[in-house]
Motif scaffolding. Structure first.
Motif, PDB file in Angstrom:
ATOM      1  N   LEU A 142      80.935  36.613 -15.377  1.00  0.00           N
ATOM      2  CA  LEU A 142      80.682  37.816 -16.415  1.00  0.00           C
ATOM      3  C   LEU A 142      81.320  37.765 -17.551  1.00  0.00           C
ATOM      4  O   LEU A 142      80.915  37.894 -18.738  1.00  0.00           O
ATOM      5  N   THR A 143      82.738  37.204 -17.523  1.00  0.00           N
ATOM      6  CA  THR A 143      83.502  36.987 -18.749  1.00  0.00           C
ATOM      7  C   THR A 143      82.831  35.983 -19.613  1.00  0.00           C
ATOM      8  O   THR A 143      82.839  36.210 -20.766  1.00  0.00           O
ATOM      9  N   ALA A 203      79.851  37.339 -21.366  1.00  0.00           N
ATOM     10  CA  ALA A 203      80.229  38.186 -22.482  1.00  0.00           C
ATOM     11  C   ALA A 203      80.598  37.197 -23.688  1.00  0.00           C
ATOM     12  O   ALA A 203      80.369  37.708 -24.834  1.00  0.00           O
ATOM     13  N   ILE A 216      78.653  37.476 -27.305  1.00  0.00           N
ATOM     14  CA  ILE A 216      79.577  37.917 -28.388  1.00  0.00           C
ATOM     15  C   ILE A 216      79.485  36.791 -29.748  1.00  0.00           C
ATOM     16  O   ILE A 216      79.372  37.010 -30.751  1.00  0.00           O
TER      17      ILE A 216
END
Length: 59
Positions: free
Chosen positions: A27-28, A31, A35
């Motif tokens: 998930l990191t 993300a 971004i």
């Protein structure tokens, strides 16, 4: 004493914590990619709209 060993064996075989960590890392990563992609797209969109506005005749 036997119950303690069963508990330890269960803890060692349990993979729920490892799965949670893997999902958190995934998930990191997603993300950070979103971004980074969003920032690049934002700059491109700003330049495009700037060129469109500059090419329009003054009203």
């Amino acid at each position: 004493m036997n119950t303690m060993f069963k508990g330890i064996k269960h803890f060692v075989r349990d993979e729920d914590g490892a799965t949670g960590v893997e999902y958190a890392l995934l998930l990191t990563f997603v993300a950070l990619v979103i971004i980074g992609f969003g920032t690049g797209m934002g700059d491109a969109i700003t330049r495009t709209f700037g060129a469109v506005v500059a090419g329009m005749p003054a009203a």
